[in-house]
Design a protein around this motif. Sequence first.
Motif, PDB file in Angstrom:
ATOM      1  N   VAL A   1       0.858  -1.186   0.000  1.00  0.00           N
ATOM      2  CA  VAL A   1       0.000   0.000   0.000  1.00  0.00           C
ATOM      3  C   VAL A   1       0.892   1.233   0.000  1.00  0.00           C
ATOM      4  O   VAL A   1       1.758   1.385   0.868  1.00  0.00           O
ATOM      5  CB  VAL A   1      -0.927   0.022   1.232  1.00  0.00           C
ATOM      6  N   VAL A   2       0.680   2.107  -0.973  1.00  0.00           N
ATOM      7  CA  VAL A   2       1.447   3.353  -1.070  1.00  0.00           C
ATOM      8  C   VAL A   2       0.468   4.513  -0.996  1.00  0.00           C
ATOM      9  O   VAL A   2      -0.433   4.634  -1.836  1.00  0.00           O
ATOM     10  CB  VAL A   2       2.254   3.427  -2.383  1.00  0.00           C
ATOM     11  N   MET A   3       0.636   5.360   0.019  1.00  0.00           N
ATOM     12  CA  MET A   3      -0.264   6.502   0.217  1.00  0.00           C
ATOM     13  C   MET A   3       0.244   7.693  -0.593  1.00  0.00           C
ATOM     14  O   MET A   3       1.309   8.239  -0.311  1.00  0.00           O
ATOM     15  CB  MET A   3      -0.338   6.869   1.704  1.00  0.00           C
TER      16      MET A   3
ATOM     17  N   ALA B   1       2.835   2.234  -8.804  1.00  0.00           N
ATOM     18  CA  ALA B   1       2.482   0.821  -8.645  1.00  0.00           C
ATOM     19  C   ALA B   1       3.426  -0.075  -9.432  1.00  0.00           C
ATOM     20  O   ALA B   1       3.876  -1.116  -8.944  1.00  0.00           O
ATOM     21  CB  ALA B   1       1.033   0.595  -9.085  1.00  0.00           C
ATOM     22  N   ARG B   2       3.735   0.328 -10.656  1.00  0.00           N
ATOM     23  CA  ARG B   2       4.665  -0.468 -11.466  1.00  0.00           C
ATOM     24  C   ARG B   2       6.035  -0.550 -10.812  1.00  0.00           C
ATOM     25  O   ARG B   2       6.677  -1.607 -10.793  1.00  0.00           O
ATOM     26  CB  ARG B   2       4.779   0.126 -12.880  1.00  0.00           C
ATOM     27  N   GLN B   3       6.503   0.566 -10.292  1.00  0.00           N
ATOM     28  CA  GLN B   3       7.831   0.592  -9.672  1.00  0.00           C
ATOM     29  C   GLN B   3       7.896  -0.297  -8.429  1.00  0.00           C
ATOM     30  O   GLN B   3       8.821  -1.098  -8.273  1.00  0.00           O
ATOM     31  CB  GLN B   3       8.205   2.032  -9.299  1.00  0.00           C
ATOM     32  N   VAL B   4       6.921  -0.163  -7.542  1.00  0.00           N
ATOM     33  CA  VAL B   4       6.997  -0.933  -6.298  1.00  0.00           C
ATOM     34  C   VAL B   4       6.798  -2.418  -6.553  1.00  0.00           C
ATOM     35  O   VAL B   4       7.415  -3.265  -5.889  1.00  0.00           O
ATOM     36  CB  VAL B   4       5.980  -0.417  -5.251  1.00  0.00           C
ATOM     37  N   LEU B   5       5.961  -2.762  -7.521  1.00  0.00           N
ATOM     38  CA  LEU B   5       5.765  -4.177  -7.841  1.00  0.00           C
ATOM     39  C   LEU B   5       7.022  -4.789  -8.426  1.00  0.00           C
ATOM     40  O   LEU B   5       7.355  -5.945  -8.148  1.00  0.00           O
ATOM     41  CB  LEU B   5       4.584  -4.350  -8.789  1.00  0.00           C
ATOM     42  N   ASN B   6       7.728  -4.034  -9.254  1.00  0.00           N
ATOM     43  CA  ASN B   6       8.992  -4.539  -9.796  1.00  0.00           C
ATOM     44  C   ASN B   6       9.986  -4.828  -8.679  1.00  0.00           C
ATOM     45  O   ASN B   6      10.689  -5.850  -8.698  1.00  0.00           O
ATOM     46  CB  ASN B   6       9.595  -3.533 -10.783  1.00  0.00           C
ATOM     47  N   VAL B   7      10.057  -3.925  -7.709  1.00  0.00           N
ATOM     48  CA  VAL B   7      10.983  -4.115  -6.592  1.00  0.00           C
ATOM     49  C   VAL B   7      10.634  -5.386  -5.822  1.00  0.00           C
ATOM     50  O   VAL B   7      11.508  -6.209  -5.515  1.00  0.00           O
ATOM     51  CB  VAL B   7      10.953  -2.886  -5.656  1.00  0.00           C
TER      52      VAL B   7
ATOM     53  N   LEU C   1      14.094  -7.139  -4.673  1.00  0.00           N
ATOM     54  CA  LEU C   1      15.078  -6.093  -4.467  1.00  0.00           C
ATOM     55  C   LEU C   1      14.779  -5.377  -3.153  1.00  0.00           C
ATOM     56  O   LEU C   1      13.715  -5.533  -2.566  1.00  0.00           O
ATOM     57  CB  LEU C   1      15.044  -5.092  -5.625  1.00  0.00           C
ATOM     58  N   SER C   2      15.720  -4.572  -2.719  1.00  0.00           N
ATOM     59  CA  SER C   2      15.502  -3.785  -1.507  1.00  0.00           C
ATOM     60  C   SER C   2      14.547  -2.637  -1.812  1.00  0.00           C
ATOM     61  O   SER C   2      14.672  -1.958  -2.844  1.00  0.00           O
ATOM     62  CB  SER C   2      16.838  -3.220  -0.999  1.00  0.00           C
ATOM     63  N   LEU C   3      13.610  -2.401  -0.903  1.00  0.00           N
ATOM     64  CA  LEU C   3      12.687  -1.287  -1.098  1.00  0.00           C
ATOM     65  C   LEU C   3      13.400   0.060  -1.064  1.00  0.00           C
ATOM     66  O   LEU C   3      12.879   1.069  -1.541  1.00  0.00           O
ATOM     67  CB  LEU C   3      11.598  -1.331  -0.027  1.00  0.00           C
ATOM     68  N   ASP C   4      14.609   0.085  -0.533  1.00  0.00           N
ATOM     69  CA  ASP C   4      15.391   1.326  -0.515  1.00  0.00           C
ATOM     70  C   ASP C   4      15.883   1.714  -1.903  1.00  0.00           C
ATOM     71  O   ASP C   4      16.352   2.842  -2.102  1.00  0.00           O
ATOM     72  CB  ASP C   4      16.587   1.189   0.427  1.00  0.00           C
TER      73      ASP C   4
END
Length: 486
Positions: free
Chosen positions: A59-61, A401-407, A412-415
Amino acid sequence: MMRRTAALALSFALTAVVAVTAQVQNWPSENPPRPLPSRPVSFPPYELHTLSNGMQVMVVMHHEQPEVSMRLLVRAGAAYDPPGKGGVANLVASLLNQGTTSRSAQEIADTIDSIGGDINTGASSDLTSANVLVMKDSFTLGMDLLADIVRNPAFAQEELDRQREQALASLQVSLQDPDFIASVVLGRLIYGTHPYGLPDTGLPDSIARITRDDIREFHRRYFAPNNAILAVVGDVEDAEALAAAQRVFGNWSQESIQVPAMPAPPKPTRRVIVIDKPDAVQTAVRIGHLGVRRKTSDYMALDEAIRILGGEGSNRLYRVLRSERSLTYSASADMNTMLLAGDFAAETDTRSEATAEVVKLIADQFWRLQRERVADSELAGAQAYMTGSFPLTIETPGAIARQVLNVVFYDLSLDELRTYRQRANGVTPDDIQRVAKSYLEPDHLAVVMVGNAAAFKDQLRKAGFGKYELISLDRLDLSSPDFKTH
């Protein structure tokens, strides 16, 4: 009198030339303005959850716009197609929003249109995806639609037949396109019998063999909460999004996921293929070799090295082939990275008689990356483009959404998203040369040319590519080991 008039005219002309020259010399001269300093980019707050059935929920606010993007990935794509039936994952994806057990395709389309939203589905080599974008006040309905198309697709026979006809019609056009053919052949050379070497869409013979049972079995085998990732991004709070995910996906049963066995891609080997298309007026050129998978410690340095070779911000290939020699309109190089492997590939199109020269120049640029330390200005150009364009990739809920799902998908690290600019600017010329020497293999390049072979084949030996395989387009079989019909 005439001599005097002529002398006066000449005097006036010289005076005018001197005056104009003086004006030109006195024009102010200055360099283009420097780019503005980068503005700080803050990634919006996020939370990562796992439901009791194993589904990961991110979830990204992001409250800048009153909309919400819901994007779901299933960890199975074209690489998971059954043997001999390439195109199953692509058809599964195209059928998800073409009717469920409770809604027809028309009802789905009318519902999403009535709320001003958008719904789309797709498949790549590694994954299948479904995405719903709605305004905030339609968030509940959007989640209902997403869950319905993912969990309850009808896979109606008439819809399958229609999608198959569309896929076959599109492929028939593509199979006459030199660029498509060159890219597919290069993929086959790089990946061998690994599924990454075939088009995600499948080929005509394999698509024709796909049945409704194949479609349903792919869905049954891989569509499960413990094999899926959901991103909810936009004008929504964490608790609200998590409750909605629990409501529509919480009772989805886990499955035991069996990943199909896949052969390892072969080691890079030099192989040159010429596909003869006598009516072609230009040649499609593709050159490359096996690269790295997405989760690689040297990913950033490699990304910048390939950008210097042929990407945005620097692009030596464009400079050498287009600006200096006018041999093409465009030239580029890309680093394609997937879950299990990847590749480095350069591409261009050129006039037939320049083909051999272009192939040699591209190969030379692969060597140059290894042998010469890149200039600080070249690296700075690539980094400026990367860091300057990065904010655009996290500008909207759908992009985030695309970026966080790829991570999450590539483990990969969320950082990585928070520190993107620092990591990009931290690569040095020494790093570029190190990864070029470690990962590039210019003596093992696969080379594909699709064009009028009679116009350039005799020049290939002088360019250093005298050993090649010549295949007529009408005998080309993209699924055969030797690319020939038998």
